[in-house]
Design a protein around this motif. Structure first.
Motif, short mmCIF file in Angstrom:
data_model
loop_
_atom_site.label_atom_id
_atom_site.label_comp_id
_atom_site.label_asym_id
_atom_site.label_seq_id
_atom_site.Cartn_x
_atom_site.Cartn_y
_atom_site.Cartn_z
N VAL A 167 -4.74 1.07 2.76
CA VAL A 167 -3.69 1.41 1.80
C VAL A 167 -2.35 1.35 2.52
O VAL A 167 -2.28 1.54 3.75
CB VAL A 167 -3.88 2.81 1.17
CG1 VAL A 167 -5.21 2.90 0.46
CG2 VAL A 167 -3.76 3.89 2.22
N LEU A 241 -9.99 7.38 -0.17
CA LEU A 241 -9.51 7.14 -1.53
C LEU A 241 -9.49 8.41 -2.35
O LEU A 241 -8.78 8.49 -3.35
CB LEU A 241 -10.38 6.08 -2.20
CG LEU A 241 -10.37 4.70 -1.50
CD1 LEU A 241 -11.21 3.71 -2.28
CD2 LEU A 241 -8.95 4.19 -1.31
N ARG A 255 -3.60 -0.39 -2.80
CA ARG A 255 -4.80 -0.81 -2.09
C ARG A 255 -4.89 -2.32 -2.25
O ARG A 255 -5.43 -2.83 -3.23
CB ARG A 255 -6.02 -0.12 -2.68
CG ARG A 255 -7.28 -0.26 -1.86
CD ARG A 255 -8.42 0.47 -2.52
NE ARG A 255 -8.97 -0.28 -3.65
CZ ARG A 255 -9.85 0.23 -4.51
NH1 ARG A 255 -10.23 1.48 -4.42
NH2 ARG A 255 -10.32 -0.52 -5.49
N GLY A 302 -4.99 -2.94 -7.17
CA GLY A 302 -4.04 -3.30 -6.14
C GLY A 302 -2.92 -4.17 -6.69
O GLY A 302 -2.89 -4.50 -7.87
#
Length: 320
Positions: A167, A241, A255, A302
């Motif tokens: 991340v 996460l 992400r 993402g």
């Protein structure tokens, strides 16, 4: 330090002055009249002046006794009111919940607003420590342990399964694994490292890429600090996460790609039985409800890629 005569003598004087009788004072205090006489004599010796005139079958307050009595009456009345108010005051039930520093700060604290509605009449004390507490010794009422499970002597229930992925701040413009070489890798020091620990070398191996730190590396002793560095744009973190869900949802972190590594699991644990069983059960139900709602929240995607990835059924080929 207050310079007081013995409290037993003050109590005997107040009762005797109120009843104007050593016998009635003795009946009230469940002692003998002789004991009352002795305690008042002790008080008179302490103040250096007579407080009662002993007459046939009765006693009368002297002028000094008359001066002292209102203060004694008001003092004992105030004490009685104070004790009675404590007896009437509802008891505050406090439950102590222990968890790691990072989990407390990043998962529990954002959810304490819902605790009051879920557990009315309970106060929650959060104990943040990366050292496991002794629940049998009363250091906490219940705890959230992070690991593989199996906690002998404790009742354990699965709360959340964890997973780890790269991340970073969207400001870094990271879109594909090749971009890892342009920024520092952020990591924190695990207490124990084995083949199942989600580390950068393991992630690179899963991705089918050589482990390189071309952009350097920043190492933190505390997991929360590594995550804050990622939010601030100082590099790319291999992060839980669970702990960055809020930042992923808000867009503070993205992400950009996989793979995702399995982490360990969070378990709610507590000692069996005890007089606080119902209070502990209330907090446990609140935690499980919050975890269920968390799991049901869709995971954010993402960033949109500017360059198409080559078609392949192999994860490692897609990441090369």
């Amino acid at each position: 330090m207050r310079d007081f005569p013995p409290l037993t003598s003050l109590r005997a004087f107040e009762a005797a002055a109120r009843h104007l009788s050593f016998k009635r004072a003795a009946d009230e205090l469940a002692v003998t009249p002789t004991a009352i006489s002795h305690q008042i004599r002790q008080l008179e010796e302490w103040v250096g002046i007579s407080l009662f005139e002993r007459r046939v079958r009765r006693v009368v307050l002297t002028s000094a006794g008359q001066s002292l009595y209102p203060a004694m009456r008001e003092g004992f009345d105030a004490l009685a009111r104070g004790v009675e108010s404590l007896k009437r005051a509802p008891e505050r039930n406090t439950v102590t919940l222990s968890a790691t520093v990072a989990f407390t700060a990043r998962w529990l604290l954002p959810r304490v607003a819902s605790f009051r509605a879920a557990c009315p009449g309970l106060d929650l004390r959060l104990h943040a420590s990366d050292e496991p507490v002794d629940l049998h010794a009363g250091a906490a009422d219940l705890a959230i342990r992070y690991g593989r499970g199996g906690y002998p002597g404790l009742r354990s229930e699965l709360l959340l399964k964890d997973a780890f992925a790269p991340v970073c701040s969207p400001r870094l413009g990271v879109l594909e694994p090749a971009d890892l070489s342009r920024h520092p890798l952020l990591r924190f020091e695990w207490r124990r490292v084995d083949d199942d620990t989600p580390t950068w070398p393991r992630w690179f191996a899963r991705a089918g890429r050589p482990y390189r730190k071309a952009g350097g590396e920043l190492v933190f002793s505390d997991e929360s600090h590594a995550l804050q560095a990622a939010i601030a744009g100082h590099g790319i973190a291999l992060a839980s996460l669970v702990l960055v869900a809020e930042e992923l949802a808000s867009g503070a972190l993205v992400r950009p790609f996989g793979p995702v590594l399995d982490g360990f699991a969070y378990h709610v644990v507590h000692a069996e039985g005890g007089r606080d069983a119902e209070r502990i059960a209330s907090v446990r139900r609140w935690l499980l409800a919050e975890a269920k709602a968390f799991i049901a929240t869709p995971s954010p995607k993402g960033p949109r890629r500017k360059r198409p990835m080559p078609k392949s059924s192999s994860v490692s080929e897609r990441l090369r």
